[in-house]
Design an enzyme around this catalytic site. Structure first.
Site, PDB file in Angstrom:
ATOM      1  N   SER A  10       0.579  32.557  10.819  1.00 19.23           N
ATOM      2  CA  SER A  10       1.755  33.181  11.431  1.00 19.23           C
ATOM      3  C   SER A  10       1.457  34.520  12.097  1.00 19.23           C
ATOM      4  CB  SER A  10       2.861  33.368  10.383  1.00 19.23           C
ATOM      5  OG  SER A  10       2.487  34.350   9.437  1.00 19.23           O
TER       6      SER A  10
ATOM      7  N   LYS B 285       3.849  40.489   8.135  1.00 21.89           N
ATOM      8  CA  LYS B 285       4.358  40.420   9.511  1.00 21.89           C
ATOM      9  C   LYS B 285       4.226  41.805  10.148  1.00 21.89           C
ATOM     10  CE  LYS B 285       5.981  36.226   8.610  1.00 21.89           C
ATOM     11  NZ  LYS B 285       5.342  35.009   9.153  1.00 21.89           N
TER      12      LYS B 285
END
Length: 314
Positions: A88, A143
């Site tokens: 991701s 993230k």
């Protein structure tokens, strides 16, 4: 899992610390006996030997205390290693990267409840942060911080660009529009496997897939430059995105004390676009270095070491 390991280290440190205290007391008492400072005629040779055996047992258990204490302090307050399990954050972080997270970047926190004990500095836009999932604190995510408290964020499904303005309020609107620039997309060597089944829907068909190549784009948010991956051949729809109360889909206002996180692999990342904001107390720390990298794919064994990836993270 994260909290379970912290609790295990805390209990282990406390238990071995108790044995270490008993060992210190016992050793001091034996020292006094050996120096004949304590005059006790009831200490026969047999009792002295038993005392030595007990001291040896205590010493064995107490020897683990400094190890557990050092691990607990370093892991809870200074640095903690993490492994990147998914793609991701490609191309910035790859599956098989082992990263070092600076735990004190966003404040020194109590390791169990994560209450901030000493404030250090606030998260910056563009930081790559490890955090606990908003609804499941046993899962750690990594993230990039895109939105800060008070930001109004809009995500464009057509060109997959983000638009940010700061300190938004209904009365005065935006205080400042954040400068975000994108380069022309170019092809990359990164691949997304799309699995499918044949007409007979045989179980083994999980190994049958088609491959789509990602496009790579340079994204510059103010003075933070990084690369993102896009699957321009796939067009997303609004249905699965998180809708904030009283806001249209794909537009969010970041609440006070919370942050908006996005993966650099924009079309293959579950992030704040799908499950909302991350409270500040959930932030574990800032990712600062790759200290080891194994050449591997997701859910597969490593095939080598990527020495060239060891170093700082941008």
């Amino acid at each position: 899992m994260a909290n379970i390991l912290t609790i295990f280290l805390l209990i282990s440190t406390l238990v071995t610390g108790i044995f270490w205290s008993f060992y210190c007391i016992k050793s001091f008492k034996n020292y006094l006996i050996n120096k004949k400072i304590i005059n006790n005629n009831n200490f026969h040779q047999e009792k002295i030997e038993k005392s030595k055996n007990k001291t040896y047992f205590l010493k064995s258990l107490a020897s683990f205390f400094p190890i557990f204490l050092a691990i607990f302090i370093i892991r809870s307050f200074i640095y903690e290693p993490f492994q990147i399990p998914s793609g991701s954050m490609m191309p910035t972080l790859l599956v098989g990267d082992f990263i070092l997270v600076e735990k004190f970047s966003y404040g020194i926190k109590e390791p169990i409840t994560h209450k901030i004990l000493i404030r250090t500095k606030k998260p910056n836009r563009g930081d790559i942060a490890v955090f606990q999932h908003p609804t499941d604190h046993n899962i750690n995510y990594i993230k990039r911080i895109i939105g800060l408290p008070g930001d109004k964020i809009r995500y464009d499904l057509h060109d997959k660009h983000i638009h940010i303005c700061t300190n938004y309020s209904d009365q005065r609107g935006c205080e400042k529009k954040i400068s975000i620039n994108y380069s022309q997309s170019r092809s990359s060597n990164f691949i997304q496997k799309i699995y499918f089944s044949n007409k007979n829907n045989i179980k083994e068909d999980k190994n049958i897939y088609n491959s789509l190549y990602f496009d790579i784009v340079e994204e510059i948010i103010e003075d933070v430059k990084h690369s993102i991956l896009l699957l321009n051949s796939i067009k997303n729809t609004k249905e699965n995105y998180f809708q904030q109360k009283n806001m249209p889909k794909l537009t969010w206002i970041v609440p006070k004390g919370e942050y908006f996180m996005m993966g650099d692999n924009r079309d293959n990342s579950l992030d704040s676009r799908y499950w909302g904001f991350v409270p500040e107390k959930n932030l574990v720390g800032k990712a600062i270095k790759i200290w080891m990298s194994f050449d591997k794919n997701e859910n597969e064994w490593p095939t080598g070491i990527r020495i060239n990836r060891i170093g700082s993270i941008h």
